[in-house]
Structure formats: C-alpha cells, structure tokens
Design an enzyme around this catalytic site. Structure first.
Site, PDB file in Angstrom:
ATOM      1  N   GLU A 127       0.854  -1.189   0.000  1.00  0.00           N
ATOM      2  CA  GLU A 127       0.000   0.000   0.000  1.00  0.00           C
ATOM      3  C   GLU A 127       0.893   1.243   0.000  1.00  0.00           C
ATOM      4  O   GLU A 127       1.760   1.369   0.861  1.00  0.00           O
ATOM      5  CB  GLU A 127      -0.898  -0.011   1.241  1.00  0.00           C
ATOM      6  CG  GLU A 127      -1.837  -1.213   1.274  1.00  0.00           C
ATOM      7  CD  GLU A 127      -2.267  -1.595   2.690  1.00  0.00           C
ATOM      8  OE1 GLU A 127      -2.053  -0.794   3.619  1.00  0.00           O
ATOM      9  OE2 GLU A 127      -2.805  -2.698   2.851  1.00  0.00           O
ATOM     10  N   GLU A 137      -4.155  -6.669   3.268  1.00  0.00           N
ATOM     11  CA  GLU A 137      -2.904  -7.371   3.554  1.00  0.00           C
ATOM     12  C   GLU A 137      -2.943  -8.834   3.128  1.00  0.00           C
ATOM     13  O   GLU A 137      -1.937  -9.377   2.654  1.00  0.00           O
ATOM     14  CB  GLU A 137      -2.552  -7.260   5.042  1.00  0.00           C
ATOM     15  CG  GLU A 137      -2.002  -5.902   5.456  1.00  0.00           C
ATOM     16  CD  GLU A 137      -3.067  -4.812   5.557  1.00  0.00           C
ATOM     17  OE1 GLU A 137      -4.264  -5.161   5.550  1.00  0.00           O
ATOM     18  OE2 GLU A 137      -2.715  -3.628   5.647  1.00  0.00           O
ATOM     19  N   GLN A 186       2.500  -1.935   6.090  1.00  0.00           N
ATOM     20  CA  GLN A 186       2.787  -0.565   6.548  1.00  0.00           C
ATOM     21  C   GLN A 186       3.240  -0.498   8.003  1.00  0.00           C
ATOM     22  O   GLN A 186       4.168   0.221   8.342  1.00  0.00           O
ATOM     23  CB  GLN A 186       1.566   0.323   6.341  1.00  0.00           C
ATOM     24  CG  GLN A 186       1.481   0.839   4.922  1.00  0.00           C
ATOM     25  CD  GLN A 186       0.439   1.907   4.740  1.00  0.00           C
ATOM     26  OE1 GLN A 186      -0.478   2.053   5.536  1.00  0.00           O
ATOM     27  NE2 GLN A 186       0.563   2.641   3.658  1.00  0.00           N
ATOM     28  N   PHE A 187       2.538  -1.232   8.845  1.00  0.00           N
ATOM     29  CA  PHE A 187       2.893  -1.247  10.267  1.00  0.00           C
ATOM     30  C   PHE A 187       2.665  -2.656  10.808  1.00  0.00           C
ATOM     31  O   PHE A 187       1.770  -3.374  10.358  1.00  0.00           O
ATOM     32  CB  PHE A 187       2.023  -0.261  11.062  1.00  0.00           C
ATOM     33  CG  PHE A 187       2.387   1.186  10.833  1.00  0.00           C
ATOM     34  CD1 PHE A 187       3.340   1.819  11.622  1.00  0.00           C
ATOM     35  CD2 PHE A 187       1.777   1.909   9.825  1.00  0.00           C
ATOM     36  CE1 PHE A 187       3.677   3.144  11.413  1.00  0.00           C
ATOM     37  CE2 PHE A 187       2.111   3.242   9.611  1.00  0.00           C
ATOM     38  CZ  PHE A 187       3.058   3.861  10.405  1.00  0.00           C
ATOM     39  N   PRO A 239      -4.212  -9.295   9.223  1.00  0.00           N
ATOM     40  CA  PRO A 239      -5.085  -9.720   8.106  1.00  0.00           C
ATOM     41  C   PRO A 239      -4.345 -10.596   7.091  1.00  0.00           C
ATOM     42  O   PRO A 239      -4.974 -11.364   6.365  1.00  0.00           O
ATOM     43  CB  PRO A 239      -5.516  -8.397   7.467  1.00  0.00           C
ATOM     44  CG  PRO A 239      -5.394  -7.388   8.561  1.00  0.00           C
ATOM     45  CD  PRO A 239      -4.207  -7.836   9.378  1.00  0.00           C
ATOM     46  N   HIS A 242       0.348   0.389  15.746  1.00  0.00           N
ATOM     47  CA  HIS A 242       1.476   0.929  14.992  1.00  0.00           C
ATOM     48  C   HIS A 242       2.809   0.717  15.701  1.00  0.00           C
ATOM     49  O   HIS A 242       3.802   1.327  15.319  1.00  0.00           O
ATOM     50  CB  HIS A 242       1.292   2.430  14.741  1.00  0.00           C
ATOM     51  CG  HIS A 242       0.231   2.762  13.752  1.00  0.00           C
ATOM     52  ND1 HIS A 242      -1.092   2.488  13.980  1.00  0.00           N
ATOM     53  CD2 HIS A 242       0.290   3.339  12.520  1.00  0.00           C
ATOM     54  CE1 HIS A 242      -1.802   2.905  12.942  1.00  0.00           C
ATOM     55  NE2 HIS A 242      -0.987   3.403  12.035  1.00  0.00           N
TER      56      HIS A 242
END
Lengths: 405, 338
Positions: free
Chosen positions: B43, B74, B96-97, B103, B143
């Site tokens: 992403e 994901e 991303q984190f 997921p 995060h």
C-alpha cells in the site's frame, strides 16, 4: 460478446432498491425474491436439458463432435467411479477421509476440458475431475487423504496447483499467478494464457475471495473464478452465504458474472471456454457460477441427513449429469451399448487399480517430516533430524538383539 | 528461476553516511536492478514512496509493474505475492505497520510457509515481507507492536531483523535472494539513525548473529531497535567499569546462537533484551537453549528485559513499557549480583 453485457445490473426488481412508489418489502419478501440462490433461475445457461434434450442458447452455442461427446461421457463415468472408490476406501479404513465429488462431474469435466495446456489451475480440495482432465491419475490424489503426502503431483509440469484446504486461500494465489501472466505479456491474443481457480459457494463468504476479485479486477488479471455452487457448505445452505445470486456479485467488482447449469457438461464446457478466451484476449477476469448439487456428504466425516431433506436430493437426482448425457448419446445414436459397456469395464479396471494402489502405498519414512521444509535447510532442523534418527536407531538395536518394545 | 549470486551492487558508490531508511531504499534499488523478477508491492509504495519513504523513487524508475501500489488488503498482498512467486517472480511485500500484518497472517502461515514443504520442494517461495516494527514513535494503537515471535514459531518461515544501515542494505538484498520466505523486521524508530555504508565491502551471511561490542562482564543479546539501547547501556556500564559484550542477533529464525554460547561461556552471564512481550517469545527460546548448552558455564540465571505480557499501551505509557538503558543496566546489575 462484450463483457459490458454481463456487467449491467440485472433483475433490479429482486436485488435493487425498491421503486419510490412501491412499499418497502419485508425481509422475508426480499429473501423469497432471491429464489435464484436456491433455484436455477432464468439466467441459467443450459445446452442439455435434464431429459437429455439438446437446446440452443443465443450466446453459448457450441459444436461438439460426436467423439468428443463420448469422451466427456467417459470422463464423467471414470471420475465418478474413482470418487466412489475413494469413499469405499475411506469406509474400509484405508483413507483417513475422502471428499466426494458425486454430482459435480459435469461442472468439473466441462471446466477441466475447456482449459488448455498453457493455462494454470488452482483447485480447492474437491477437484478430482479437474485433476483428471489435467492428466493427474486418481492414484496421485490418494496420498492427501491417506496421509502419506500433501499432494504428489508436480504443480509446475501439470500446471495444476496442489489442493488448498483453507477455504478461499487459493483465489488470491491464483490472482497473483494471473497477474504474473499479464505482467509477462502472455495475454492479448487467442493463444494467450489464462488461469482458472475453483472454489465453492461457502468460499464466497471468505475475505480472501472478495480480495481476489478486487485485485483481479484492478489488475485485469486473466483469471476465471469458477464457483461450484453445490448448495451446501457442510451444513450451511447457500442462503447463509448470500443475499444475491452468487454470479451477480461479479458486477460489483466490474467484470462479467454468469450462471451455468453445472449438471450440464456441454454448457459448462461452452461457458468455461468463452470465459478463458475472454481472459486470453485480455478481457478478464470472469466469474462463473456453476449451479450444481453435492449429492454426497461434504466429506466422509459429515452426516447430511442431519441438515437436509431427502426430497431435495431426490429432485437433484433427476438432474444427474451423467444420465442426461447418456440419454442424449442414445437418443442421437452417438453411442451404442457396446460403448457404454466398454466404459463400465474401464471404470471397473480403474477401481481395482485404485484399490490395489491404495493397499500398497508405502508409509513415508520419518525423515519426511524434516525434508524440504526450506529451500535452504536450517541448522536447527538438521540437528532435530539427527537427534530423532539417533533415538530411532536405539530401537533398531533392541530389535536386532531380539528385545521387546 | 535461479537468482544470480549476490555480488557487488550494480552501481558501486563510495563510502557514504546514510540512514537505515536510505540504506533500505538503496538495497531495494540494487535488487530491482539486479533481477527483473524482483517486484516491490504494498500500500502506498509507489507514488508516495511508502509511509516511511523506504520505496521513495522506485516506481518512477522501475515502473508500475515492478513497484505496485496495491489495493488496501494485507491478505491480498501476501496471497497474490504467493501466486507471483509460483509464477517465478520474487515479490517484496511492504506491510505498513506491524499491527496490520494480522489480516495477512493466514496467507503467511497457511500457504507461504508451507508450500515448499507441501510440494516437497517443487514450489519455491522467494517472498520477502518487510514489516516496520516496534514502538517508541508515539503512534496510535496497532502501529508499535513486536509480533516477530509469532512468525519464528512457524515452520517454513525465516525471520530476520536489522539494526543499522549496513545490515539494512545487505540483509534486505540477501533476503530477496533467498529462496525461502523471509519476514524482514525493520526497526522503525531507528529509521533515521545514520552510519557509514560502503556498498563495496563484502556482507556477512544473512542468517548469522554478530558480536557488536566485546566485553567480559555480561553478555547482552538483542535485535532490531534494542541493539542501539544495549550499545548505549554498554557505554554507560563501561563508565562504571563493567564491560558488556553486546550481540546483535540479526536472525531470529533460524537463530544463530553459537556466538551467544561462546560469549556466555566466557562471561557466565546473559541478559536478553527485546520489546516484545516475554511469554513464549524469541527471548524465551534463547533462554531455554542457553541453559541447555551452557549449563555449567552459567554464573547467574539467564535474565530478560522485555515488554510486558499486555497489549501495547497508549503512547503516553510507552516509555514505561519499552526497555530502556536504565532497565537494561538494572537487570545487568541483578545478573552480576548472583
């Protein structure tokens, strides 16, 4: 045929918002209006009636030579026989479990015979008929269910991926593969490549299947989603999976969706060929809902008498895919009794061969536990294997000394 | 497809001072240049260059089919990467984190980890999943997590974590060259710490740990963001006359514990440091193995400094949650007190 034709919203009366002047339907009325989730519906593509009568379809007519019709019959009879033998072997304790395909022969053989050698297939775990079309001998399926391996065929050379047991996972794997076909420029002409992925009605509730449809749409992946709607996800009916007929979901993703009579091998073949050609030429993806019925249990561990009525099964028996082609072959004098007897004899031989193969399958050695976990083996696994073999070797000494364990 | 042996980078440059973020970017660039089958996907990795800009400029130079801005899913990222790997590509996925990897967990453990084993080696899975992990950046929930132990527990996956620019540059390229799936955990709070990088100097093997500071009093082993914390603690301890030996574990699955065993046999003491919760973790595994291998060398029990067995707290509490220099020194003192 243009894909647009299939992406239009259809039958707004049953799925769309009610007209401003109409009274808002009750929940029960909405569900009742969705009969198409459990009935074939007017949009069903059919080329051979349950009575074996050949019918025309304006978009999906297909000319099949007599020899090919006989071959389709042979395919269906042999895979059904292999399937019944699998069931019997499980009952005899030779297999841990078996996943029957009974009733779904036409959907699988139709789709399987539409696929070309250059195409790739991602099955779930009931695709014994598709495997057959891919040249995978039924004996190669046994290891999965006997517990000697996780699939002995080579997915690279057969272009038939290993069975996937987690529901819907393979749809994303197939999407990635089809993206790769597109990235490599293998689509865009009639001899291009395509991918077909098989899943059931229950899988359509999985997030992975939704994601696969999103991804394949935005990347124009040459992927045919072949959903065998056999009406039951173990004990959950298709009404528990959807409030719209499954094929219509495709329009929400922006690609064609089409429902085919999954008990009609000719229609399954014709629609699958069309969909694969769409993908080859770069117009994919396509969703096919093969409307069929699982005549047996979900697996040999299941008991369908607890959740479905005998009436339903009896009604579907009248739509039997093999019987309707047999009637057609007889009526049109495409095959004689000698042909049918020959196929039955061949099926008997296959069953014997399958049984004998199963009885004689070797147990995998304990080292199989450790083999090919990684492309580059880890020191930890080497150490664990050596320790375990040493442990086993201790028993070997006892055996040589005549000791009793 | 067989990847070429890892050689010098395509466009060698002289020694320069770079951040971990820049080194990762350089590593990705070198891999994309070296092998046309390498793909970067995730992403926002394209035009934006990733939320941490690790993939900055790559799509511009390599195109949309080499650097893919994907839909926001994901499981889709991992699941399609598997299909691309079957097709012969070498995808590098960005999550991303840390907290968003779940997921994709099903595809990671059900398919990616198992396909080589299931196919008896007929299917190779050269997929790298990059995960910026760990806390300390004042972020909102999901995060700042350290889920690496979950993946180390899964047969078929390999797990590594870099702690400095040189490793970031080389380990990422090595992970991409590896024919096995590699979870690549990046210490996001250290992204902008700098050191010298000479791309022409030969790398050390990917799946190896390394002594990064020599000492004789206590062995301290850590990975990712905690390596810097431990080095700082060693500097502080030295001022008090105690020389700590610091080991950067680098590889978490398979663990490379021979350097740890060697060190513990010399120091007799081991302190393990990790941000992750303690229970059933990488540090639990190391503690178990060290007591098995170094039982007669130990002068003190193996001690740990970790996050707590709780969900990651709101960021105003992360200074209390995360091991810091003082907590490391406190446990070092406890070890020495035996």
């Amino acid at each position: 045929m243009s894909p647009e034709q299939w992406t239009r919203p259809e039958n707004e009366g049953t799925t769309g918002p009610p007209a401003a002047t109409a009274a808002k339907p009750t929940r029960e009325q909405v569900i009742a209006g969705l009969r198409a989730t459990s009935e074939g519906g007017a949009d069903l593509v059919q080329l051979l009636t349950p009575e074996g009568q050949r019918v025309e379809h304006p978009d999906f007519d297909i000319d099949i030579p007599d020899a090919e019709l006989r071959d389709l019959y042979r395919d269906m009879v042999l895979v059904r026989r292999a399937d019944r033998e699998g069931n019997a072997l499980q009952r005899q304790g030779q297999l841990g479990i078996w996943v029957p395909l009974l009733g779904q022969e036409a959907a699988q053989i139709g789709a399987g015979r539409a696929v070309r050698p250059q195409d790739m297939i991602f099955p779930s775990y009931r695709e014994h008929g598709v495997a057959w079309c891919r040249g995978i001998d039924p004996t190669e399926l046994l290891g999965v269910f006997r517990g000697t391996d996780h699939g002995s065929w080579d997915p690279n050379s057969t272009r038939f991926h290993l069975y996937t047991i987690v529901i819907g996972n393979q749809c994303l794997n197939a999407t990635g593969y089809a993206m790769g076909q597109r990235f490599e420029g293998k689509v865009g002409d009639p001899d291009g490549e395509a991918t077909m992925v098989f899943f059931g009605d229950g899988a359509t509730s999985q997030g992975d299947v939704h994601e696969a449809m999103v991804w394949s749409a935005v990347y124009d992946a040459p992927l045919v989603f072949f959903c065998q709607n056999n009406q039951w996800a173990i004990s959950e009916p298709v009404e528990r999976q959807s409030r719209v007929p499954l094929y219509r979901r495709a329009s929400g993703y922006g690609f064609p969706g089409i429902r085919v009579d999954g008990n009609d091998v000719l229609a399954s073949l014709a629609v699958a060929k069309w969909a694969l050609d769409e993908c080859r030429q770069g117009n994919g993806p396509v969703l096919i809902e093969a409307f069929t019925y699982r005549m047996d249990a979900h697996t040999t561990s299941d008991d369908p008498t607890r959740y479905r009525l005998a009436d339903e099964q009896e009604a579907w028996k009248l739509k039997d895919p093999i019987e309707r082609l047999r009637v057609h072959l007889v009526r049109e004098q495409i095959a004689d009794q000698g042909f049918f007897d020959g196929i039955d004899a061949e099926a008997d031989e296959l069953a014997v061969r399958l049984r004998n193969f199963c009885f004689n399958m070797p147990e995998p050695p304990p080292t199989r536990i450790f083999s090919e976990v990684y492309a580059e083996e880890t020191p930890q696994l080497v150490a664990q294997r050596e320790d375990y073999l040493q442990y086993l070797a201790g028993f070997a000494d006892e055996a040589i000394a005549g000791g009793v364990r | 497809m067989v990847a070429p042996a890892l050689k010098s980078p395509v466009a060698p440059v002289g020694t320069q001072t770079v951040t971990i973020a820049k080194a990762l970017n350089m590593g990705l660039r070198a891999s994309l240049e070296r092998d046309p089958k390498v793909l970067v996907m995730g992403e926002d990795v394209g035009k934006l260059g990733g939320v941490f800009r690790i993939t900055d400029g790559l799509q511009k130079d390599f195109g949309e089919h080499r650097v893919l801005d994907t839909p926001l899913a994901e499981s889709g990222i991992i699941g399609t990467a598997i299909g691309l790997a079957i097709r012969g590509f070498r995808p590098v996925c960005e999550i991303q984190f840390d907290g968003f990897i779940f997921p994709g967990f099903d595809q990671l453990v059900s398919q990616l980890a198992k396909l080589h084993f299931r196919s008896q080696g007929k299917l190779k899975m050269p997929v790298v999943v990059r995960v910026p992990f760990g806390g300390g950046i004042g972020a909102v929930e999901h995060h700042s997590e350290s889920p690496e132990s979950l993946f180390a527990h899964v047969g078929g996956l390999k797990v590594v974590s870099c702690s400095n620019p040189v490793d970031a540059y080389w380990m990422l390229q090595q992970a991409i060259e590896c024919d096995d799936p590699v979870l690549f955990f990046e210490p996001k709070r250290r992204y902008y710490e700098k050191s010298e990088l000479d791309p022409t100097a030969p790398p050390i093997p990917l799946f190896s740990s390394r002594v990064v500071r020599v000492g004789s009093a206590v062995t301290v082993a850590a990975y990712g963001p905690m390596v810097r914390t431990c080095l700082d603690a060693a500097t502080a301890a030295a001022e008090d006359g105690q020389e700590l030996e610091v080991i950067d574990l680098r590889t978490l699955s398979p663990l490379d514990l021979d350097p740890v065993f060697d060190s513990v046999r010399r120091t007799g003491r081991l302190v393990l440091v990790s941000e992750a919760p303690a229970e059933a973790s990488i540090t639990s595994e190391i503690a178990s193995r060290v007591q098995q291998e170094c039982f007669y060398s130990l002068e003190a029990p193996v001690l740990r400094v970790t996050g707590f067995d709780t969900p990651y707290p709101p960021s105003k509490l992360e200074d209390s949650y995360l091991p810091d220099l003082d907590r490391v020194l406190d446990v070092v003192d406890r070890s020495l007190a035996y």
